[in-house]
Design an enzyme around this catalytic site. Structure first.
Site, PDB file in Angstrom:
ATOM      1  N   SER A   1       0.796  -1.238   0.000  1.00 44.41           N
ATOM      2  CA  SER A   1       0.000   0.000   0.000  1.00 44.41           C
ATOM      3  C   SER A   1       0.827   1.286   0.000  1.00 44.41           C
ATOM      4  O   SER A   1       0.303   2.337  -0.343  1.00 44.41           O
ATOM      5  CB  SER A   1      -0.897   0.028   1.228  1.00 44.41           C
ATOM      6  OG  SER A   1      -2.205  -0.289   0.867  1.00 44.41           O
TER       7      SER A   1
ATOM      8  N   LYS B   1       0.885   3.341  -3.024  1.00 46.08           N
ATOM      9  CA  LYS B   1      -0.261   4.202  -3.371  1.00 46.08           C
ATOM     10  C   LYS B   1       0.121   5.672  -3.259  1.00 46.08           C
ATOM     11  O   LYS B   1      -0.435   6.518  -3.950  1.00 46.08           O
ATOM     12  CB  LYS B   1      -1.439   3.902  -2.428  1.00 46.08           C
ATOM     13  CG  LYS B   1      -2.020   2.506  -2.601  1.00 46.08           C
ATOM     14  CD  LYS B   1      -3.022   2.166  -1.505  1.00 46.08           C
ATOM     15  CE  LYS B   1      -3.586   0.760  -1.675  1.00 46.08           C
ATOM     16  NZ  LYS B   1      -4.386   0.317  -0.530  1.00 46.08           N
TER      17      LYS B   1
ATOM     18  N   TYR C   1      -0.994  -1.991 -11.052  1.00 49.31           N
ATOM     19  CA  TYR C   1      -1.229  -1.893  -9.602  1.00 49.31           C
ATOM     20  C   TYR C   1      -0.528  -3.034  -8.842  1.00 49.31           C
ATOM     21  O   TYR C   1       0.152  -2.802  -7.846  1.00 49.31           O
ATOM     22  CB  TYR C   1      -2.739  -1.876  -9.327  1.00 49.31           C
ATOM     23  CG  TYR C   1      -3.068  -1.923  -7.853  1.00 49.31           C
ATOM     24  CD1 TYR C   1      -2.908  -0.794  -7.046  1.00 49.31           C
ATOM     25  CD2 TYR C   1      -3.514  -3.099  -7.261  1.00 49.31           C
ATOM     26  CE1 TYR C   1      -3.181  -0.839  -5.687  1.00 49.31           C
ATOM     27  CE2 TYR C   1      -3.788  -3.156  -5.904  1.00 49.31           C
ATOM     28  CZ  TYR C   1      -3.620  -2.022  -5.123  1.00 49.31           C
ATOM     29  OH  TYR C   1      -3.883  -2.087  -3.773  1.00 49.31           O
TER      30      TYR C   1
ATOM     31  N   TYR D   1      -4.931   2.635   7.568  1.00 55.50           N
ATOM     32  CA  TYR D   1      -6.168   1.839   7.509  1.00 55.50           C
ATOM     33  C   TYR D   1      -7.186   2.359   8.527  1.00 55.50           C
ATOM     34  O   TYR D   1      -7.234   3.556   8.789  1.00 55.50           O
ATOM     35  CB  TYR D   1      -5.865   0.349   7.729  1.00 55.50           C
ATOM     36  CG  TYR D   1      -4.781  -0.195   6.827  1.00 55.50           C
ATOM     37  CD1 TYR D   1      -4.931  -0.188   5.439  1.00 55.50           C
ATOM     38  CD2 TYR D   1      -3.602  -0.722   7.341  1.00 55.50           C
ATOM     39  CE1 TYR D   1      -3.945  -0.691   4.608  1.00 55.50           C
ATOM     40  CE2 TYR D   1      -2.609  -1.232   6.509  1.00 55.50           C
ATOM     41  CZ  TYR D   1      -2.794  -1.207   5.142  1.00 55.50           C
ATOM     42  OH  TYR D   1      -1.817  -1.699   4.325  1.00 55.50           O
TER      43      TYR D   1
ATOM     44  N   VAL E   1       0.702  -4.018   3.742  1.00 53.70           N
ATOM     45  CA  VAL E   1       0.463  -5.341   4.330  1.00 53.70           C
ATOM     46  C   VAL E   1       1.695  -6.257   4.347  1.00 53.70           C
ATOM     47  O   VAL E   1       1.633  -7.355   4.882  1.00 53.70           O
ATOM     48  CB  VAL E   1      -0.722  -6.096   3.670  1.00 53.70           C
ATOM     49  CG1 VAL E   1      -2.041  -5.442   3.997  1.00 53.70           C
ATOM     50  CG2 VAL E   1      -0.524  -6.244   2.180  1.00 53.70           C
TER      51      VAL E   1
HETATM   52  N1  GLU Z   1      -1.356  -5.291  -2.779  1.00 54.22           N
HETATM   53  C1  GLU Z   1      -2.219  -5.159  -1.635  1.00 54.22           C
HETATM   54  C2  GLU Z   1      -3.660  -5.224  -2.071  1.00 54.22           C
HETATM   55  O1  GLU Z   1      -4.008  -4.623  -3.035  1.00 54.22           O
HETATM   56  C3  GLU Z   1      -1.928  -3.859  -0.944  1.00 54.22           C
HETATM   57  C4  GLU Z   1      -2.750  -3.691   0.284  1.00 54.22           C
HETATM   58  C5  GLU Z   1      -2.086  -3.025   1.391  1.00 54.22           C
HETATM   59  O2  GLU Z   1      -0.872  -3.021   1.558  1.00 54.22           O
HETATM   60  O3  GLU Z   1      -2.851  -2.446   2.184  1.00 54.22           O
HETATM   61  O4  GLU Z   1      -4.465  -5.874  -1.459  1.00 54.22           O
END
Ligand code: GLU
Length: 308
Positions: free
Chosen positions: A61, A64, A188, A239, A257
């Protein structure tokens, strides 16, 4: 500083084993829960490191943030926020049922999966081009040309990412997401699999908190862009724990994650933490303990008032 990092990491080491590895991306189960490391970059540019600071892990994440910065630099702020909201959410990062409501026409923010997939779709270029730009920007921000992506983690998520696929196709059906959906998802998944260590994360954080030098954004100054990213991280970076985190830690941060936490200190400082065992919100369990202690000890909380 070395003593502080040593003491705080060791005080939180027990938590590492109590966390749970993310199992919905099978390759992430290969991580070693004993790994725990930190890098802290000061505003003067000194980097203090401790533990498994050099251990590689995937951004997940945290990517992002890079994709969001790139999307704004290419499209301008107005166009990006026409498509994605700037609202915090009480839902998990991978929720998307609200997106199916008739009056909902954009994902809540760019830090949840639906919003991040949307942001990635806005990056210009065909096929591999989008990913190359995200990788290049990550290298620039982290000041490390050798950063690449982890093929095994990428393929593992690509094979099992039905949930992300479902939300992408839902957004396509509502005409929220345009372009080739599989290409966007592929980018992604790859951006999530970019592999870094805690020094890279501390540098990434420092790049943002020094005002994103050398980058240009349409419709927003670098200083305001930095404020925007910090605000986004304070409200949505951790989160469902984001609100509590802001009170307890008060440092704009993003977690992933795979167990990474990137935290932005003022004036070019930054922290990178890695410990792959996660808590119930998807944040690194030991990482959270470490950053809480560090914030208290170094008085990093933005809400802290020295005069009272
Ligand atoms: N690649 C993970 C997903 O899309 C990233 C989620 C994360 O790190 O919160 O579920």
């Amino acid at each position: 500083m070395e003593e502080i990092l040593y003491r705080i990491v060791e005080n939180n080491r027990d938590l590492a084993q109590k966390g749970k590895l993310a199992d919905y991306i099978p390759a992430l189960l290969k991580a070693d829960k004993n790994h725990i490391g930190i890098s802290l970059k000061t505003e003067e540019g000194l980097v203090y490191k401790y533990g498994d600071y050099n251990q590689g892990f995937t951004l997940q994440s945290i990517s992002k943030v890079v994709a969001f910065i790139l999307a704004i630099s290419e499209n301008g702020m107005e166009d990006v926020f026409k498509k994605v909201g700037l609202d915090s959410t009480d839902e998990p990062f991978n929720a998307f049922t609200k997106l199916d409501l008739p009056n909902v026409n954009k994902p809540a923010n760019p830090m949840i999966n639906s919003g991040a997939i949307l942001t990635t779709s806005l990056i210009k270029g065909d096929g591999e081009e989008k990913f190359k730009k995200i990788l290049e920007l990550t290298r620039l921000m982290a000041n490390n040309e050798s950063i690449t992506f982890n093929e095994e983690v990428y393929l593992s998520e690509k094979l099992t990412g039905s949930r992300n696929r479902a939300m992408a196709y839902l957004m396509e059906s509502k005409r929220i997401l345009s372009g080739n959906v599989e290409d966007t998802l592929d980018t992604y998944f790859k951006q999530c699999a970019i592999e870094v260590n805690t020094v890279d994360l501390a540098n990434l954080a420092g790049f943002i908190s020094s005002g994103l030098p050398g980058l240009e954004f349409e419709g927003i100054s670098n200083k305001d862009m930095m404020l925007l990213v910090k605000g986004l991280l304070l409200t949505c970076g951790m989160y469902n724990y984001s609100a509590k985190y802001t009170i307890e830690v008060g440092v704009p941060s993003k977690s992933g994650v795979s167990g990474g936490i990137m935290a932005l200190l003022p004036r070019g400082g930054g922290i990178g933490i890695y410990s792959p065992g996660l808590d119930e919100n998807g944040n690194s369990k030991a990482g959270l303990g470490i950053i809480k202690d560090l914030s208290r000890e170094l008085k990093l909380n933005l809400l802290y008032d020295n005069s009272i």
